[in-house]
Design a protein around this motif. Structure first.
Motif, PDB file in Angstrom:
ATOM      1  N   UNK A 184       0.821  -1.215   0.000  1.00 63.20           N
ATOM      2  CA  UNK A 184       0.000   0.000   0.000  1.00 63.20           C
ATOM      3  C   UNK A 184       0.856   1.266   0.000  1.00 63.20           C
ATOM      4  N   UNK A 185       1.778   1.322  -0.950  1.00 62.91           N
ATOM      5  CA  UNK A 185       2.627   2.502  -1.108  1.00 62.91           C
ATOM      6  C   UNK A 185       2.326   3.171  -2.441  1.00 62.91           C
ATOM      7  N   UNK A 186       2.468   4.497  -2.477  1.00 65.91           N
ATOM      8  CA  UNK A 186       2.488   5.243  -3.722  1.00 65.91           C
ATOM      9  C   UNK A 186       3.926   5.727  -3.912  1.00 65.91           C
ATOM     10  N   UNK A 187       4.553   5.324  -5.021  1.00 64.21           N
ATOM     11  CA  UNK A 187       5.981   5.508  -5.233  1.00 64.21           C
ATOM     12  C   UNK A 187       6.167   6.405  -6.442  1.00 64.21           C
ATOM     13  N   UNK A 188       6.945   7.466  -6.310  1.00 66.61           N
ATOM     14  CA  UNK A 188       7.095   8.416  -7.415  1.00 66.61           C
ATOM     15  C   UNK A 188       8.465   9.069  -7.351  1.00 66.61           C
ATOM     16  N   UNK A 189       8.923   9.579  -8.516  1.00 67.71           N
ATOM     17  CA  UNK A 189      10.134  10.385  -8.554  1.00 67.71           C
ATOM     18  C   UNK A 189      11.336   9.671  -9.126  1.00 67.71           C
ATOM     19  N   UNK A 195       5.569   8.499  -1.512  1.00 69.65           N
ATOM     20  CA  UNK A 195       4.923   9.806  -1.339  1.00 69.65           C
ATOM     21  C   UNK A 195       3.587   9.683  -0.611  1.00 69.65           C
ATOM     22  N   UNK A 196       3.024   8.482  -0.577  1.00 68.41           N
ATOM     23  CA  UNK A 196       1.815   8.243   0.201  1.00 68.41           C
ATOM     24  C   UNK A 196       1.828   6.823   0.730  1.00 68.41           C
ATOM     25  N   UNK A 197       1.218   6.638   1.891  1.00 69.73           N
ATOM     26  CA  UNK A 197       1.078   5.322   2.503  1.00 69.73           C
ATOM     27  C   UNK A 197      -0.359   5.137   2.949  1.00 69.73           C
ATOM     28  N   UNK A 202      -5.154   5.746   9.665  1.00 65.65           N
ATOM     29  CA  UNK A 202      -5.080   7.077   9.046  1.00 65.65           C
ATOM     30  C   UNK A 202      -5.528   7.104   7.599  1.00 65.65           C
ATOM     31  N   UNK A 203      -5.797   5.926   6.995  1.00 63.50           N
ATOM     32  CA  UNK A 203      -6.117   5.902   5.576  1.00 63.50           C
ATOM     33  C   UNK A 203      -4.889   6.260   4.759  1.00 63.50           C
ATOM     34  N   UNK A 204      -5.102   6.845   3.573  1.00 63.04           N
ATOM     35  CA  UNK A 204      -3.983   7.277   2.734  1.00 63.04           C
ATOM     36  C   UNK A 204      -3.443   8.597   3.277  1.00 63.04           C
TER      37      UNK A 204
END
Length: 239
Positions: A184-189, A195-197, A202-204
């Motif tokens: 459940x990761x958002x990976x960028x760059x 950048x988000x978990x 806590x949700x996203x």
């Protein structure tokens, strides 16, 4: 446009559509390719990309491989790579057109993984240990790659050797990914980072934001608490 051109164009388009369907690889029509496993309902679309080492490639049930996708195991055709499979693509995946999956040691792509077009996944990279020898002549180094089930890889993402991406994760378009990332990761760059978990509490959320403090618990003031029979309100007891 003349009638002749319209007729020729219609015939050409219909012929191309028929050719694409007839030349696609499926369990019932492998076109001479001998995959270790090509699951029920799986399809490798035509036109094909470069495919070799297919005896060490597994493709799961109902997985769609887009047009011009290259999938390879090993450095070239005709090499014995041992008893184990090297590239494993799970069931119900969709690999976008023009993507490359280049395996030499181990690439695991879980079930229900979707990619945009032109994604590059490899478990091998060149080294530059010797500063005097041309980099292209130094023996490359392998490091296994795994991509968790249910993940999405955006257009043009590059997955480098040693990367391990957890389940239900998102890789942004154009990201260059290396390292280990939890579920459940958002990976960028470039280089990629989280950048988000997601967490049940806590949700996203951004991993950089501090955890909000817990709400303070209000304690009763003994001076204003109701008096109980036989107990003084001050709680000091009998004199």
């Amino acid at each position: 446009m003349s009638i002749v051109k319209r007729v020729v164009g219609r015939i050409a388009h219909r012929g191309w559509a028929y050719l694409r369907e007839a030349a696609a690889l499926s369990p019932g029509s492998t076109g001479g390719y001998r995959f270790r496993h090509l699951g029920d309902g799986a399809c490798v679309s035509f036109p094909l990309g470069a495919i070799f080492g297919e005896a060490w490639i597994e493709i799961g049930d109902h997985t769609l491989i887009g047009e011009r996708v290259s999938i390879s195991a090993g450095m070239g055709p005709g090499v014995d790579l041992g008893p184990d499979s090297i590239v494993r693509i799970g069931r119900a995946c969709s690999i976008g057109r023009g993507s490359h999956i280049v395996g030499h040691q181990s690439i695991d792509i879980g079930d229900d993984v979707f990619t945009g077009p032109y994604v590059y996944i490899t478990d091998q990279n060149h080294v530059y240990d010797d500063p005097e020898t041309p980099i292209g002549r130094q023996w490359p180094r392998n490091n296994p790659v795994s991509i968790g089930a249910g993940s999405w890889l955006g257009t043009g993402a590059i997955i480098l050797p040693g990367t391990r991406i957890g389940r239900q994760s998102v890789v942004a378009a154009g990201a260059v990914v290396r390292g280990e990332f939890p579920d459940h990761s958002v990976i960028a760059g470039v280089p990629a980072k989280i950048v988000r978990r997601h967490s049940p509490e806590r949700g996203w959320h951004s991993p950089l934001l501090p955890v909000p403090p817990a709400e303070p618990v209000a304690l009763p003031d003994p001076r204003t608490a109701p008096e109980l029979p036989g107990v003084p309100a001050t709680g000091t007891g009998p004199a």
